[in-house]
Design an enzyme around this catalytic site. Structure first.
Site, PDB file in Angstrom:
ATOM      1  N   HIS A 129     -37.658 -18.277  43.286  1.00 16.41           N
ATOM      2  CA  HIS A 129     -37.956 -16.864  43.075  1.00 16.41           C
ATOM      3  C   HIS A 129     -39.113 -16.641  42.102  1.00 16.41           C
ATOM      4  O   HIS A 129     -39.628 -15.532  42.002  1.00 16.41           O
ATOM      5  CB  HIS A 129     -36.709 -16.094  42.615  1.00 16.41           C
ATOM      6  N   ASP A 159     -32.572 -22.142  45.280  1.00 14.24           N
ATOM      7  CA  ASP A 159     -33.529 -21.448  44.419  1.00 14.24           C
ATOM      8  C   ASP A 159     -34.408 -22.430  43.657  1.00 14.24           C
ATOM      9  O   ASP A 159     -34.709 -22.235  42.476  1.00 14.24           O
ATOM     10  CB  ASP A 159     -32.824 -20.499  43.444  1.00 14.24           C
ATOM     11  N   GLY A 255     -38.595 -14.557  32.227  1.00 18.52           N
ATOM     12  CA  GLY A 255     -39.668 -15.507  31.916  1.00 18.52           C
ATOM     13  C   GLY A 255     -39.149 -16.913  31.713  1.00 18.52           C
ATOM     14  O   GLY A 255     -39.903 -17.878  31.763  1.00 18.52           O
ATOM     15  N   ASN A 256     -37.831 -17.056  31.482  1.00 19.33           N
ATOM     16  CA  ASN A 256     -37.227 -18.381  31.343  1.00 19.33           C
ATOM     17  C   ASN A 256     -36.974 -19.055  32.691  1.00 19.33           C
ATOM     18  O   ASN A 256     -36.667 -20.238  32.742  1.00 19.33           O
ATOM     19  CB  ASN A 256     -35.889 -18.316  30.597  1.00 19.33           C
ATOM     20  N   SER A 257     -37.058 -18.306  33.782  1.00 19.96           N
ATOM     21  CA  SER A 257     -36.797 -18.877  35.104  1.00 19.96           C
ATOM     22  C   SER A 257     -37.646 -20.116  35.341  1.00 19.96           C
ATOM     23  O   SER A 257     -38.861 -20.097  35.158  1.00 19.96           O
ATOM     24  CB  SER A 257     -37.114 -17.862  36.197  1.00 19.96           C
ATOM     25  N   GLY A 313     -19.162 -29.103  58.282  1.00 18.74           N
ATOM     26  CA  GLY A 313     -18.780 -28.481  59.539  1.00 18.74           C
ATOM     27  C   GLY A 313     -17.461 -27.744  59.483  1.00 18.74           C
ATOM     28  O   GLY A 313     -16.682 -27.776  60.449  1.00 18.74           O
ATOM     29  N   VAL A 314     -17.187 -27.077  58.361  1.00 24.18           N
ATOM     30  CA  VAL A 314     -15.974 -26.257  58.246  1.00 24.18           C
ATOM     31  C   VAL A 314     -16.326 -24.921  57.606  1.00 24.18           C
ATOM     32  O   VAL A 314     -17.293 -24.809  56.866  1.00 24.18           O
ATOM     33  CB  VAL A 314     -14.879 -26.939  57.380  1.00 24.18           C
TER      34      VAL A 314
END
Length: 514
Positions: A129, A159, A255-257, A313-314
């Protein structure tokens, strides 16, 4: 005496030859090494004073000094089209004159975030992001150098994004082991909140395996939704999200992302991604993507251009007292198997509807994230051991993960005259053709399109994942380097992309770089 001198000379020459051979081999095989293996070579050949855990004295200076040089400031620029749905845009459309500009004549928007250098040749991990839909990505290092970055690939499901700058001999953060992180231990968050570069905060690990349902849901800015991104951009999230966040009370803010969460040894244990807040600023808790999950994602992006993801697959229901009551069962812990994918790994292994998955690799499953994060580290074809409760008895199954039948097609981008910006504007990721692919399409050159990012050139030209690019502007393409060379020497901004669609139909598509 002569014998001693001859012996010393022989030893010296031999050592020099061995070192030279090592450097040649290291250079030859470096591109095929995982980030973790490359770091092992780096830290083996670059001896430094080991960082001693500072938990006892609460002195974090050594860890902070080791990590800060390798955390970068990322500034992104967005065109008006990219920003068309944000609240800020709608506000400015109504009140643009208050900012010294008329509505409809707005300048490109800007945002910022953080990143962590994980390879000394310029690879940087950040959040999807942070760079999603960016027209231009600028990276500022701790020593005040600036570079333009290109997007190698993204994974909206976790992300995460891998970007690269053209630089060498960069400082890196040592990859740690997020499985060894314990609730209550001290950690540091390093990033660039509110455009304040190189900020270090401390806290403890509050919880692990948190699923906060932020990936795959829109940030609406509502007080009813306290979880927000740690950048100042609202983003469209991906489906099939994998969330197993490390929760910390180290202060992180917009801003820490993409910044680093490290232990007191200075080892990277997580990538900061979100905060719990009603105001958009820090209110007590932050969330980081575990580095063990990030390692797999980043290595896949570098090697394949996208993430090779296996699936059990569940579909399941996460059990708690309320869910158990609705299902009419007594078990309140585990994952109730609601249905199975026909031909999927779980069905092939013998799981049935009504089974309760209560352990993965021998570890108790309390939440969906306990299973999803472990599966998210594996490739199609890998096996994972599941323990299920059936008729009151435990049964063990070795499930072979299957590839997703409908792989996601992601998207992103950039715009200007530099190679990095134009590469981002293409909005695609590539890998060299295999001999089998060359034979299938009857070509001698080309690259395979592994990822297409929304709203950019390849998306506009409707060139899908699985296509083969054989030439651009009539020049043969065999690698990303060839693409860089072509787009660096554009005339009049015209691109003619030639190749084959996945069904073998050939194409010649034209595009004008603005």
């Amino acid at each position: 005496m002569k014998k001693i001198g001859l012996t010393l000379l022989t030893a010296f020459v031999g050592g020099a030859m061995a070192l030279g051979a090592y450097k040649v081999i290291e250079s030859k095989y470096s591109d095929n090494m995982s980030f973790e293996d490359k770091q092992k070579v780096y830290f083996t050949s670059n001896k430094s004073t080991p960082i001693v855990s500072s938990t006892g004295s609460l002195d974090f200076t050594e860890a902070a000094a080791a990590v800060t040089p390798a955390v970068v400031y990322i500034r992104t620029t967005y065109s008006n089209e990219s920003q068309g749905n944000s609240k800020q845009d709608r506000f400015e459309q109504m009140f643009g004159d208050m900012f010294g500009q008329s509505p409809g004549a707005r300048a490109p928007q800007m945002a910022s975030g953080s990143g962590v250098i994980i390879s000394n040749d310029g690879y940087i991990v950040t959040n999807n992001h942070v760079v999603e839909k960016a027209d231009k990505i600028t990276v500022a290092t701790n020593d005040h150098r600036q570079f333009e970055a290109k997007v190698i690939g993204t994974d909206p499901n976790t992300d995460l994004a891998l970007i690269k700058i053209n630089a060498t001999d960069l400082p890196i953060v040592k990859l740690g082991n997020s499985d060894e992180v314990r609730v209550g231990e001290w950690v540091l968050a390093v990033g660039n909140p509110f455009n304040l570069t190189s900020t270090v905060t401390a806290g403890i690990v509050s919880a692990k395996g948190r699923n906060i349902n932020i990936i795959g849901n829109d940030d609406n800015g509502d007080d009813s939704n306290p979880f927000g991104r740690t950048s100042n951009q609202n983003r469209r999230k991906a489906n099939k999200a994998i969330e197993s966040f490390i929760q910390t009370d180290a202060a992180i803010n917009p801003g820490n992302s993409g910044g680093a969460l490290v232990n007191t040894k200075g080892e990277l244990v997580g990538i900061n991604a979100a905060i719990a807040s009603h105001t958009g600023s820090y209110e007590g808790y932050g969330f980081a993507i575990p580095v063990n999950l990030a390692k797999k994602v980043l290595n896949d992006i570098k090697k394949y251009g996208n993430v090779k993801r296996g699936f059990v697959g569940v579909s399941f229901v996460e059990l708690n007292p309320d869910a158990a009551q609705k299902l009419g069962i007594s078990n309140t812990v585990g994952l109730y198997v609601d249905s199975l994918v026909e031909g999927g790994g779980a069905a092939a292994a013998g799981l049935k509807k009504g089974d309760i998955i209560n352990k993965v690799e021998g570890t108790t499953v309390y939440e969906s994230s306990d299973l999803q994060e472990r599966v998210g580290r594996l490739q199609p074809g890998d096996k994972i051991n599941l323990t299920v409760l059936r008729d009151g008895k435990e049964k063990n199954f070795a499930v072979t993960l299957k590839a997703d039948a409908t792989p996601a097609t992601n998207r992103t981008a950039a715009v200007s005259k530099s190679a990095e910006e134009l590469f981002n504007k293409l909005g695609a990721s590539f890998q060299p053709l295999t001999p089998a692919q060359k034979s299938k399409f009857h070509v001698n050159s080309g690259v395979f399109v592994t990822q297409v990012r929304e709203g950019r050139m390849f998306d506009s030209l409707e060139i899908p994942v699985g296509s083969i690019i054989t030439s651009i502007n009539k020049l043969p393409i065999n690698s990303v380097t060839d693409i860089d060379k072509v787009i660096t020497n554009l005339r009049n901004g015209n691109l003619v992309v030639s190749g084959y669609y996945p069904d073998g139909t050939n194409f010649n598509n034209r595009f004008q770089i603005q």
